[in-house]
Design an enzyme around this catalytic site. Structure first.
Site, mmCIF file in Angstrom:
data_model
loop_
_atom_site.group_PDB
_atom_site.id
_atom_site.type_symbol
_atom_site.label_atom_id
_atom_site.label_comp_id
_atom_site.label_asym_id
_atom_site.label_seq_id
_atom_site.Cartn_x
_atom_site.Cartn_y
_atom_site.Cartn_z
ATOM 1 C CB SER A 149 -0.891 0.011 1.251
ATOM 2 O OG SER A 149 -1.521 1.265 1.424
ATOM 3 C CE1 TYR B 214 -3.818 -2.253 5.278
ATOM 4 C CE2 TYR B 214 -2.970 -0.121 4.565
ATOM 5 C CZ TYR B 214 -3.540 -1.341 4.267
ATOM 6 O OH TYR B 214 -3.822 -1.661 2.960
#
Length: 248
Positions: free
Chosen positions: A138, A151
Site C-alpha cells: 500500500s 497498517y
C-alpha cells in the site's frame, strides 16, 4: 508472451476487492489458480473462466492451514510459478487507541502470515525455474495517509522484505516485486470513501481526481507475473493516480 498460460498460481485473499480482480485477470490470461480465503463459496459464479480455478478455505494466520496449502501445491503441481500475497485487513484508529490485541492481529494477518507462507513456498518457487512473487502492499507503507500506523508498518515491512528477497532469490530465477495501491474502490475502503469529507481530501491529493478500481491493480500484478517482466525485480510500483508525485 503477454499471457500467464499454464502458470501455477497461488493467490491469498482472492475472493474480494483487489484479490478477486487479480483472480479474474489471472484466469483470463490462462493461469491455473489456487484461491485462498476464509470462505470461497460462490466465487465460481462470479468468474467466467473457472475451469482452472481451485480453492482452499481457511485462515492464513493458522500455521496448520498454511502447511495444508503447501501440501496441496506439492501434490497437485510440484512447483509454484506465481505467488500473490494479497490477504490483508485494517483497523483505523489513532496510535494510542489501539489495544495490543488489535495491532498484533494486524501484524499476524498482513505481515507474519505472508512471511511464513512465502518461506514455505520457496522450494516450489525454486522448482519453477522462472517464478514471480507479487506482494500487495500500500502507499501507506511509504507515506502517512491517516489510515492507522500499524497498517502502514506492516505494509512498509512487506516492501522492505520484497527488496531483500529480490536480491537473495535472484540466483534461483525468482523475482519479487511489490504493488502499492492508493485508495481503491473495495469493501475494505468503503467506510472511508463513503465519508464526503475524507473522499474530498483523497481526491484533492490525487492528480487524476478519482479513486482507483481493482482492475487497475490486478493488471499490474498480472504484468509482474508475466515472462515479459523478466528483468523487473525488487521494485515497489505505486498504482496511485499520481498521488505519490503530487506537490502543490
Amino acid at each position: 508472451m503477454w499471457n500467464l498460460q499454464n502458470k501455477k498460481t497461488l493467490i491469498t485473499g482472492g475472493t474480494k476487492g483487489i484479490g478477486l480482480a487479480i483472480t479474474k485477470e489471472f484466469l483470463e490470461l490462462g493461469a491455473e489458480v489456487l484461491v485462498v480465503a476464509r470462505d470461497t463459496k460462490g466465487i465460481r459464479g462470479r468468474l467466467k473462466n473457472s475451469a482452472n480455478l481451485f480453492t482452499a478455505d481457511g485462515d492464513v494466520t493458522d500455521p496448520v492451514f498454511r502447511q495444508s496449502l503447501i501440501k496441496k501445491v506439492s501434490e497437485n503441481w510440484g512447483k509454484l510459478d506465481v505467488l500473490v500475497n494479497n490477504v490483508g485487513t485494517n483497523i483505523r484508529k489513532k496510535f494510542v487507541d489501539y489495544t495490543e490485541e488489535e495491532y498484533r492481529k494486524l501484524f499476524e494477518t498482513n505481515l507474519f502470515s505472508m512471511v511464513e507462507l512465502t518461506r514455505l513456498a520457496f522450494p516450489f518457487l525454486k522448482n519453477s525455474g522462472n517464478a514471480s512473487v507479487v506482494n500487495i502492499a500500500s502507499v501507506a507503507g511509504s507515506f502517512d495517509v491517516q489510515t492507522g500506523p500499524p497498517y502502514g508498518m506492516t505494509k512498509a515491512a512487506i516492501i522492505q522484505l520484497s527488496k531483500h528477497l529480490a536480491a537473495e532469490w535472484a540466483s534461483f530465477n525468482i523475482r519479487v516485486n511489490t504493488v502499492s495501491p492508493w485508495y481503491i474502490e473495495t469493501p475494505l475502503t468503503e467506510s472511508v470513501l463513503s465519508n464526503p469529507e475524507r473522499l474530498g481530501m483523497i481526491l484533492a491529493r490525487t492528480p487524476m481526481n478519482r479513486v482507483g478500481q481493482p482492475e487497475e491493480v490486478s493488471s499490474m500484478a498480472a504484468f509482474l507475473a508475466m515472462d515479459r517482466a523478466s528483468y523487473i525485480t525488487g521494485q515497489n510500483i505505486m498504482v496511485d493516480g499520481g498521488m505519490s508525485v503530487k506537490g502543490l
